[in-house]
Design a protein around this motif. Sequence first.
Motif, PDB file in Angstrom:
ATOM      1  N   TYR A 118       0.815  -1.216   0.000  1.00 33.16           N
ATOM      2  CA  TYR A 118       0.000   0.000   0.000  1.00 33.16           C
ATOM      3  C   TYR A 118       0.855   1.275   0.000  1.00 33.16           C
ATOM      4  O   TYR A 118       0.569   2.216  -0.748  1.00 33.16           O
ATOM      5  CB  TYR A 118      -0.933   0.020   1.211  1.00 33.16           C
ATOM      6  N   CYS A 142      -7.335  11.158   3.530  1.00 31.61           N
ATOM      7  CA  CYS A 142      -7.920   9.833   3.705  1.00 31.61           C
ATOM      8  C   CYS A 142      -7.489   8.994   2.509  1.00 31.61           C
ATOM      9  O   CYS A 142      -7.739   9.374   1.359  1.00 31.61           O
ATOM     10  CB  CYS A 142      -9.438   9.916   3.802  1.00 31.61           C
ATOM     11  N   HIS A 144      -7.715   5.349   0.628  1.00 27.84           N
ATOM     12  CA  HIS A 144      -8.484   4.106   0.508  1.00 27.84           C
ATOM     13  C   HIS A 144      -7.723   3.139  -0.396  1.00 27.84           C
ATOM     14  O   HIS A 144      -7.173   3.553  -1.424  1.00 27.84           O
ATOM     15  CB  HIS A 144      -9.864   4.372  -0.101  1.00 27.84           C
ATOM     16  N   VAL A 173     -13.447  -4.756   4.613  1.00 27.82           N
ATOM     17  CA  VAL A 173     -12.649  -3.630   5.094  1.00 27.82           C
ATOM     18  C   VAL A 173     -12.060  -4.051   6.431  1.00 27.82           C
ATOM     19  O   VAL A 173     -12.739  -4.642   7.270  1.00 27.82           O
ATOM     20  CB  VAL A 173     -13.523  -2.369   5.262  1.00 27.82           C
ATOM     21  N   VAL A 199      -7.535   3.511   5.124  1.00 31.41           N
ATOM     22  CA  VAL A 199      -8.631   2.535   5.167  1.00 31.41           C
ATOM     23  C   VAL A 199      -8.346   1.435   4.147  1.00 31.41           C
ATOM     24  O   VAL A 199      -8.595   1.597   2.949  1.00 31.41           O
ATOM     25  CB  VAL A 199      -9.981   3.202   4.854  1.00 31.41           C
ATOM     26  N   ALA A 201      -8.638  -2.602   2.478  1.00 28.71           N
ATOM     27  CA  ALA A 201      -9.658  -3.638   2.270  1.00 28.71           C
ATOM     28  C   ALA A 201      -9.069  -4.760   1.423  1.00 28.71           C
ATOM     29  O   ALA A 201      -8.081  -4.570   0.700  1.00 28.71           O
ATOM     30  CB  ALA A 201     -10.893  -3.055   1.589  1.00 28.71           C
ATOM     31  N   THR A 212      -6.710   4.874  -3.817  1.00 34.25           N
ATOM     32  CA  THR A 212      -7.199   6.193  -4.204  1.00 34.25           C
ATOM     33  C   THR A 212      -7.106   7.177  -3.036  1.00 34.25           C
ATOM     34  O   THR A 212      -7.236   6.799  -1.873  1.00 34.25           O
ATOM     35  CB  THR A 212      -8.661   6.131  -4.689  1.00 34.25           C
TER      36      THR A 212
END
Length: 311
Positions: A118, A142, A144, A173, A199, A201, A212
């Motif tokens: 990530y 934030c 995602h 998630v 966040v 998942a 994103t």
Amino acid sequence: MTSPLVFIDGDQGTTGLQIHARLQARRDLRLLTLPAAERKDPRRRAQAINTCDIAILCLPDEAAREAVAAIANPAVRVIDASSAHRTQPDWVYGFAELNPRQAERIAGARRVSNPGCYPTGAIALLHPLLQAGLLPHDIRLCIHAVSGYSGRGRSGVEEHEGKDAGQACAFQVYGLGLAHKHTPEIRLHAGLSRRPLFVPAYGSFRQGIVLTIPLDREQPGATLDGAQLHAALTHYYAAADSVHVIAQNEARAMTRLDPQALNGSNDLQLGVFINEEHGQFLLSAVFDNLGKGASGAAVQNLDLMLTQWKN
């Protein structure tokens, strides 16, 4: 001259297996792996790591720390694919495209920490924009991200491909405590002064990532311009072989992002999607979590380090 000896410690995990597959046919190096009966033998592992020229650690964090502590041979160089050393100042961060000199630093390093999957996408998007002054370092963000289930390692693969695969969750998630171990890595290497909200998942596909980051034109501390964001990323990665920025005319025509689009490659695709009417933007990164997000990056770093070994 004898070819370098590369020891893969933890070659039965998802990352280790991929690294082994990428290297096994090469003639410019020799691979050292341990038989099943010796993989958990501390004495045999210490002997192997002190015999090799370069060790690639594909281990849980604590086991990686133990492996490094067992090194007595000062000539041994290390690529650690765990998260144990990614924020340590005495380890070189193994994202070769981070800045114009990072590949050179990796080539000459004794200790290289392979980036997390990530963070690879998040840092690739954020670092150039922070460096260009287009985003403030204290921006509230934030992030995602959705990864294939192989990102969970063998347990994820077994859950989705084993005997009870029909019961596997299609989408989940996780990290609901908002303390994912990748967050400090993203903050440090992107250059953020404020902790981002991350966040993550998992989806019911084997590998691939789409990450994103939404932005608003009136972001506190900045007045953002989509064309400038795109231009900054395009300029920053103009000479990068593995990082590609989607052209704006292509981005305007796109209606979806496929996390599996770059599976099997070492490529990283970045995008900037713009809604001028509402002043909103979406930064995106698509790549293979087992490619540029793990084993592909490890092999890239190995090849950089081998240039120094040959010389």
